[in-house]
Design an enzyme around this catalytic site. Structure first.
Site, PDB file in Angstrom:
ATOM      1  N   ALA A  65     129.085  28.789  14.872  1.00  0.00           N
ATOM      2  CA  ALA A  65     129.254  30.148  14.376  1.00  0.00           C
ATOM      3  C   ALA A  65     130.385  30.828  15.141  1.00  0.00           C
ATOM      4  O   ALA A  65     130.729  30.437  16.259  1.00  0.00           O
ATOM      5  CB  ALA A  65     127.964  30.936  14.538  1.00  0.00           C
ATOM      6  N   GLY A 111     126.279  25.824  14.431  1.00  0.00           N
ATOM      7  CA  GLY A 111     126.262  26.032  12.988  1.00  0.00           C
ATOM      8  C   GLY A 111     126.964  24.930  12.233  1.00  0.00           C
ATOM      9  O   GLY A 111     126.629  24.646  11.075  1.00  0.00           O
ATOM     10  N   GLU A 114     124.433  22.357  11.850  1.00  0.00           N
ATOM     11  CA  GLU A 114     123.410  22.862  10.927  1.00  0.00           C
ATOM     12  C   GLU A 114     123.876  22.822   9.475  1.00  0.00           C
ATOM     13  O   GLU A 114     123.079  22.542   8.567  1.00  0.00           O
ATOM     14  CB  GLU A 114     123.024  24.284  11.319  1.00  0.00           C
ATOM     15  CG  GLU A 114     122.227  24.351  12.618  1.00  0.00           C
ATOM     16  CD  GLU A 114     122.012  25.765  13.098  1.00  0.00           C
ATOM     17  OE1 GLU A 114     120.851  26.222  13.059  1.00  0.00           O
ATOM     18  OE2 GLU A 114     122.992  26.422  13.509  1.00  0.00           O
ATOM     19  N   GLU A 134     123.282  26.009  21.396  1.00  0.00           N
ATOM     20  CA  GLU A 134     122.978  27.442  21.410  1.00  0.00           C
ATOM     21  C   GLU A 134     122.300  27.913  22.694  1.00  0.00           C
ATOM     22  O   GLU A 134     122.535  29.040  23.159  1.00  0.00           O
ATOM     23  CB  GLU A 134     122.104  27.809  20.197  1.00  0.00           C
ATOM     24  CG  GLU A 134     122.829  27.805  18.865  1.00  0.00           C
ATOM     25  CD  GLU A 134     122.858  26.451  18.192  1.00  0.00           C
ATOM     26  OE1 GLU A 134     123.246  26.381  17.021  1.00  0.00           O
ATOM     27  OE2 GLU A 134     122.481  25.445  18.851  1.00  0.00           O
TER      28      GLU A 134
END
Length: 260
Positions: A65, A111, A114, A134
């Site tokens: 992200a 992300g 993911e 994270e």
């Protein structure tokens, strides 16, 4: 259509989405999520697209992200709004009636890992790296990593990746079932296209029903899942594609499927 953060191309029944933020290592931002949502809606409504490929650059599939954007989120309400945009895309990929293949080149972290997990099939280059780091910045995965990862590779292996925040290479990702195939970098997109081409040549309704049977059935008790499979099997018999497919087989010719 022109996009700022992605490139979308379509050829021979295959739609290819390329993440395109080279200066940000393909970091996933609100703008990426908005443009991805638009292109997924476009693909969903396009009968000419039968399979989707999601890929990135040579060095970065997606480095996670956008930390700059995350750093400016000041409260839970803003965090929820950001997650809502992301989850619409990730769920859109996972719930797509058209198979989505992730062609992972370079780093797929946070992300980025993911979004690969949200795809149905994952092909990696030999230089690909995967991780959920994270916890190293005081967060946990927010785009489904804590849920999709253990479902894919098992609880223990998933927890090791999630709690250490470490990275694994493509070979280890293959060994634990995180990816389906590892190929040289120069063959990555070609391999994904080959898989997509084989899928695209099959009956679209049968492909859709197979995906529904697996995705929904995994969440059901076996007997209930078998009843669902039988119902979908029956629906195939009402399709023109089943009649065309069986006729083509008996006549020893290629089938011409229409998705009806």
């Amino acid at each position: 259509m022109a996009y700022n953060t992605i490139v979308y191309e379509k050829s021979e029944g295959i739609g290819t989405i390329t993440l395109n933020r080279p200066k940000s290592m393909n970091a996933l931002s609100s703008e990426v999520f908005r443009e991805m949502a638009e292109v997924l809606e476009l693909i969903s409504a396009d009968p000419d697209v039968r399979v989707v490929i999601l890929t990135g650059s040579e060095k970065f599939f997606a480095a996670g992200a956008d930390i700059t954007e995350i750093r400016n989120i000041s409260n839970a309400t803003e965090a929820h709004a950001f997650l809502k945009k992301a989850r619409a895309v990730f769920s859109g990929l996972e719930d797509s009636e058209k198979p989505v293949i992730a062609a992972v080149n370079g780093f797929a972290l946070g992300g980025g890992c993911e979004i690969a997990l949200s795809c149905h099939i994952r092909v990696a280059s030999e230089g690909a790296r995967f991780g959920q780091p994270e916890v190293k910045i005081g967060l946990l995965p927010g785009f489904g990593g804590s849920q999709r990862l253990p479902r894919l590779i098992g609880k223990g292996r998933a927890l090791e990746l999630l709690l250490t925040g470490g990275m694994i290479d493509a070979g280890e990702a293959l060994r634990i079932g995180l990816v389906n195939k590892v190929v040289p970098a120069e063959s990555l997109v070609e391999t994904a296209m080959d898989i997509a081409g084989v899928i695209a040549a099959n009956a679209p309704l049968a492909i859709e029903y197979c995906m529904a049977a697996v995705s929904s059935g995994l969440e059901m008790p076996l007997e209930e899942a078998l009843r669902m499979e039988a119902a979908l099997f029956g629906l195939c018999f009402a399709s023109d594609d089943m009649r065309e497919g069986t006729s083509a087989f008996l006549e020893k010719r290629p089938a011409r499927f229409t998705g009806r």
